[in-house]
Design an enzyme around this catalytic site. Structure first.
Site, short mmCIF file in Angstrom:
data_model
loop_
_atom_site.label_atom_id
_atom_site.label_comp_id
_atom_site.label_asym_id
_atom_site.label_seq_id
_atom_site.Cartn_x
_atom_site.Cartn_y
_atom_site.Cartn_z
N HIS A 94 0.93 -9.75 -3.70
CA HIS A 94 -0.29 -9.13 -4.19
C HIS A 94 -0.23 -8.85 -5.68
O HIS A 94 0.68 -8.20 -6.16
CB HIS A 94 -0.54 -7.82 -3.42
CG HIS A 94 -1.94 -7.31 -3.50
ND1 HIS A 94 -2.38 -6.24 -2.76
CD2 HIS A 94 -3.01 -7.73 -4.22
CE1 HIS A 94 -3.67 -6.02 -3.02
NE2 HIS A 94 -4.05 -6.91 -3.92
N TYR A 96 -5.15 -1.55 0.20
CA TYR A 96 -6.55 -1.22 0.42
C TYR A 96 -6.71 0.02 1.31
O TYR A 96 -7.37 -0.03 2.35
CB TYR A 96 -7.29 -2.39 1.05
CG TYR A 96 -7.27 -3.68 0.27
CD1 TYR A 96 -7.11 -3.70 -1.12
CD2 TYR A 96 -7.41 -4.90 0.92
CE1 TYR A 96 -7.09 -4.90 -1.82
CE2 TYR A 96 -7.40 -6.10 0.22
CZ TYR A 96 -7.23 -6.08 -1.15
OH TYR A 96 -7.21 -7.27 -1.84
#
Length: 342
Positions: A125, A57
């Protein structure tokens, strides 16, 4: 002397809403420098005690870590949970590394960015982007994370991703191996358009998963007045339907994001969800999310009723989204699968 309450160190007990710090990356829109500190402080003051981020992110880990560090006198590390992720470091499949060596290094890097010597939760992830064996195999991601858990550097091990069937396959495999996952993070699967997480959660529980999180109750900004960002994976017909939903809400004095949030929050008890992770950027958004949650609770307790105009709008939204009910887009997308070097 701080009045902040320490979280349970032996059990993950987050508030029903969790702070999605992916929104601090700037991927949805630009943010002001003072927003993160104000948002984190407001969240903690109002009871939100769990923060989710990832190296993928953008600068989110740095920004979140610095924001929490700035308010440590009021809210020490012991007063909240932090979850982050490993394995994904860029847009395409070429940017994934699920090796034990990289995973171990990634955890250390995240701890430095977040100014902490332990992490409450670490997820693999977007597990659908890599071969199954890269997640569960020897010298790969989960093996490394469970080793770090045994060392006390992380407390809970989990996986995150979009296709629920992939998450379930991993959970069931780990259960059969005698080392079940602690937690699963699903996103965009309990929204106005897609509620499949409710059907899968009992299966996750049966596989020994203790905690289930629902992220992106707005469908990664699909349900907001401004509409989704250009990179959003929803196809044009679904985008158009979501736009009509937003317009309908606005015409009736309502806000589509608040309606979508309340819908997701109201589903929590129905299928034993641990917490809903919602993207937050500034303190006003924190307050709006808490207000929506409180209204849901008041309605559940019978102290508030649903206005007729809202009930009518929600019925029309259901009709608009009916052609796309429980539709899941492809993940990884063709673009994410492509080799950018070619």
């Amino acid at each position: 002397m701080t009045l902040a309450k320490s979280v349970d160190q032996n059990e993950y007990k987050p508030f029903e809403l969790s702070f999605g710090a992916g929104a601090l990356s700037g991927a949805y829109n630009s943010i002001e420098d003072h927003w993160p500190v104000e948002a984190c402080r407001e969240a903690l003051r109002l009871g939100i005690n769990s923060f989710d981020t990832s190296p993928y992110y953008g600068k989110s880990e740095f920004i979140l870590g610095d924001a929490l560090q700035a308010i440590k006198d009021e809210f020490p590390r012991s007063s909240y949970y932090i979850s982050t992720k490993v394995g994904r470091y860029g847009y395409s499949v070429k940017d994934f590394d699920y090796s034990a060596e990289r995973v171990t290094a990634s955890v250390e890097e995240s701890m430095k960015r977040l100014h902490t010597d332990y992490l409450d939760i670490v997820f693999c992830h977007d597990v659908e982007f890599v071969p199954f064996e890269h997640v569960v195999g020897p010298n790969c991601a989960l093996e490394a994370l469970f080793r770090l858990k045994d060392q006390g550097k992380i407390k809970y091990v989990g996986v995150s991703g979009y296709p629920l069937e992939v998450l379930l396959r991993i959970a069931e495999h780990q259960s059969a191996q005698g080392r079940p996952l602690d937690i699963v993070l699903s996103y965009c699967h309990y929204t106005l358009q897609n509620t499949m997480l409710a059907k899968y959660t009992p299966q996750f529980r049966a596989a020994g998963v203790r905690y289930v999180l629902n992220a992106s109750p707005l469908g990664m900004a699909l349900f907001r007045e401004a509409g989704p960002p250009d990179w959003h994976p929803a196809h044009p017909p679904l985008r158009e339907a979501a736009h009509k939903c937003a317009s309908l809400a606005k015409e009736n004095g309502l806000n589509i994001s608040e309606l979508a949030s309340m819908f997701a929050f109201a589903g929590r008890d129905a299928f034993n969800l641990t917490s809903t992770v919602i993207g937050l950027q500034k303190k006003e958004e924190v307050r709006t999310a808490i207000d929506a949650w409180q209204l849901v609770k008041q309605r559940e307790q019978g102290t508030q009723t649903v206005p007729q105009v809202e009930a009518n709008v929600m019925a029309q939204i259901t009709d608009l989204l009916r052609p796309f009910k429980d539709f899941s887009w492809q993940s990884p997308s063709a673009k994410e699968m492509a080799d950018p070097s070619q």
